[in-house]
Write an enzyme that holds these catalytic residues in place. Structure first.
Site, PDB file in Angstrom:
ATOM      1  N   MET A  30       0.842  -1.198   0.000  1.00  0.00           N
ATOM      2  CA  MET A  30       0.000   0.000   0.000  1.00  0.00           C
ATOM      3  C   MET A  30       0.881   1.254   0.000  1.00  0.00           C
ATOM      4  O   MET A  30       0.424   2.343   0.337  1.00  0.00           O
ATOM      5  CB  MET A  30      -0.949   0.003   1.201  1.00  0.00           C
ATOM      6  CG  MET A  30      -1.951  -1.156   1.140  1.00  0.00           C
ATOM      7  SD  MET A  30      -3.481  -0.874   2.034  1.00  0.00           S
ATOM      8  CE  MET A  30      -2.873  -0.585   3.671  1.00  0.00           C
ATOM      9  N   HIS A  37       9.362  -3.426   3.352  1.00  0.00           N
ATOM     10  CA  HIS A  37       8.889  -3.670   1.973  1.00  0.00           C
ATOM     11  C   HIS A  37      10.062  -4.029   1.056  1.00  0.00           C
ATOM     12  O   HIS A  37       9.944  -4.895   0.182  1.00  0.00           O
ATOM     13  CB  HIS A  37       8.218  -2.416   1.408  1.00  0.00           C
ATOM     14  CG  HIS A  37       6.955  -2.015   2.099  1.00  0.00           C
ATOM     15  ND1 HIS A  37       6.853  -0.883   2.876  1.00  0.00           N
ATOM     16  CD2 HIS A  37       5.741  -2.588   2.118  1.00  0.00           C
ATOM     17  CE1 HIS A  37       5.630  -0.773   3.339  1.00  0.00           C
ATOM     18  NE2 HIS A  37       4.928  -1.792   2.901  1.00  0.00           N
ATOM     19  N   ASP A 151       2.071  -9.292   9.045  1.00  0.00           N
ATOM     20  CA  ASP A 151       0.625  -9.456   8.867  1.00  0.00           C
ATOM     21  C   ASP A 151       0.331 -10.948   8.765  1.00  0.00           C
ATOM     22  O   ASP A 151      -0.025 -11.466   7.711  1.00  0.00           O
ATOM     23  CB  ASP A 151       0.168  -8.701   7.620  1.00  0.00           C
ATOM     24  CG  ASP A 151       0.364  -7.209   7.780  1.00  0.00           C
ATOM     25  OD1 ASP A 151      -0.432  -6.584   8.486  1.00  0.00           O
ATOM     26  OD2 ASP A 151       1.346  -6.675   7.232  1.00  0.00           O
TER      27      ASP A 151
HETATM   28  O1  PAF Z   1      -0.231  -5.671   3.473  1.00  0.00           O
HETATM   29  C1  PAF Z   1      -0.609  -4.760   2.709  1.00  0.00           C
HETATM   30  O2  PAF Z   1       0.112  -3.812   2.428  1.00  0.00           O
HETATM   31  C2  PAF Z   1      -1.998  -4.849   2.105  1.00  0.00           C
HETATM   32  O3  PAF Z   1      -2.911  -5.398   2.993  1.00  0.00           O
HETATM   33  C3  PAF Z   1      -2.029  -5.578   0.755  1.00  0.00           C
HETATM   34  C4  PAF Z   1      -1.626  -7.034   0.894  1.00  0.00           C
HETATM   35  C5  PAF Z   1      -1.109  -4.887  -0.236  1.00  0.00           C
HETATM   36  C6  PAF Z   1      -3.458  -5.554   0.188  1.00  0.00           C
HETATM   37  O4  PAF Z   1      -3.923  -4.243   0.055  1.00  0.00           O
END
Ligand code: PAF
Length: 290
Positions: A30, A37, A151
Site C-alpha cells: 500500500m 517492503h 501481517d
Molecule cells: O499488506 C498490505 O500492504 C496490504 O494489505 C495488501 C496485501 C497490499 C493488500 O492491500
C-alpha cells in the site's frame, strides 16, 4: 522501471514477460515504503523471480468507516525511487476507479482463518484484502508473490484464498523487519511521535519476553502469552486489542502445553493501531508452501 496504471496494461506487461519465459515475482504493497517492503523485493529475487513487479494501492475496501484510509501515509515519488533503486521492473499503481469501477459487486470471502484476531477487530477487513489481492494476482499473473510475516493472519488468509481458488501462485512469507529497538517496521509507525514511539516498544518487548521464557523451557501457552500481554497492559499509553497464542500452521487457538506457538498481538498506541507476532518452537518453511 515501467509505471502501469490500468488492469489491461498490467495484464499486457505480464503476458509479454510470460511469453519471454520469465518467472514473475509480485510484491503487493500500500506504499509509503520502508525497509520491510524492500526486504520483500529481495525475497522475491532470492526465490528465483526473473522479473519483479510491485504494486502500490491504498485499498479503500480493507478500511472500515472511521479507520485511517484518508490519512494513510502516501508518497508516490519516494516509493517509485526506492523501487527503482531496488531493481524492480514494473510498478502497478491503479487508481480506485480502475480497481473498483462503478457497478463493482464481486468480493472474495475467506471464512475460517479470517475470523478472530484482526478479523474480529476489523470487520470486513480481510474481505477487502482478499478481494484486492485476487485482483492484483489476475492483473499481474505472478508465479510467486511475497507478503510480510508481520501481517501473519493476512498471510494465512492469502494462502487459503490462493489454494482454494487454484491460483497456482507460490505464496512466500518474508520475515518481520524490526527497528533497532525491536519495533516491527510498519507504514503506520509514521503516526507515532515522541512518547508514543517509545511506548510502542511494548509489543516487541512482550514477544521477546515470551521468547526468553520459551528458550528457558517454558511450554505453557497461557504463561507465554501472559508474559507478552503483561508488557502491553503495564504500558499506560498502550490499549490492548488482543494477545493470543495460535497454532503456527493453522492459526487455530491453542492452549496448555505446546511445542510450538505463534503469539499474535494488537494494540493501539496513541493514534496508531499496531500488530506484531512471533513464532516459537518452529521455523516457518511450512508456511512457505501453499
Ligand atoms: O499488506 C498490505 O500492504 C496490504 O494489505 C495488501 C496485501 C497490499 C493488500 O492491500
Amino acid at each position: 522501471m515501467e509505471r502501469i496504471r490500468t488492469p489491461s496494461a498490467m495484464r499486457a506487461w505480464a503476458d509479454a514477460r510470460r511469453a519471454e519465459g520469465a518467472r514473475i515475482g509480485l510484491v503487493p504493497t500500500m506504499g509509503y515504503l520502508h525497509e520491510g517492503h524492500m526486504s520483500l523485493v529481495s525475497v522475491a529475487k532470492a526465490a528465483g523471480s526473473e522479473v519483479v513487479a510491485a504494486t502500490i494501492f491504498v485499498n479503500p475496501m480493507q478500511f472500515a468507516p472511521g479507520e485511517d484510509f484518508e490519512k494513510y501515509p502516501r508518497d508516490e515519488e519516494r516509493d517509485l525511487a526506492m523501487l527503482e533503486a531496488a531493481g524492480v521492473d514494473a510498478v502497478y499503481l491503479p487508481g480506485v476507479g480502475e480497481m473498483y469501477p462503478e457497478g463493482h459487486q464481486t468480493f472474495v470471502d475467506v471464512t475460517g482463518v479470517s475470523q478472530g484476531l484482526c478479523g474480529a477487530e476489523r470487520p470486513g477487513h480481510f474481505r477487502g484484502v482478499a478481494t484486492v489481492v485476487a485482483k492484483l494476482f489476475l492483473a499481474a499473473k505472478p508465479h510467486a508473490a511475497v507478503f510480510g510475516e508481520k501481517d501473519c493472519q493476512q498471510l494465512a488468509v492469502i494462502r487459503a484464498m490462493t489454494r482454494d481458488l487454484d491460483f497456482g501462485i507460490e505464496i512466500i512469507g518474508a520475515p518481520i523487519v524490526r527497528e533497532g529497538d525491536g519495533l516491527a517496521m510498519s507504514s503506520r509507525n509514521a503516526y507515532l511521535s515522541g512518547e508514543d514511539r517509545i511506548a510502542a516498544r511494548c509489543l516487541s518487548r512482550g514477544l521477546f519476553r515470551a521468547k526468553a521464557l520459551f528458550d528457558a523451557g517454558e511450554r505453557d501457552a497461557g504463561t507465554l502469552v501472559g508474559a507478552a500481554r503483561k508488557e502491553i497492559e503495564t504500558e499506560p499509553r498502550a490499549k490492548m486489542e488482543y494477545a493470543e497464542g495460535r497454532d503456527p500452521d493453522t492459526l487455530a487457538p491453542i492452549a496448555g502445553r505446546v511445542e510450538a506457538v505463534t503469539i499474535l498481538l494488537a494494540a493501539k498506541v496513541g493514534p496508531a493501531r499496531l500488530i506484531d507476532n512471533i513464532t516459537l518452537g518452529k521455523t516457518i518453511p511450512g508456511r512457505d508452501a501453499s
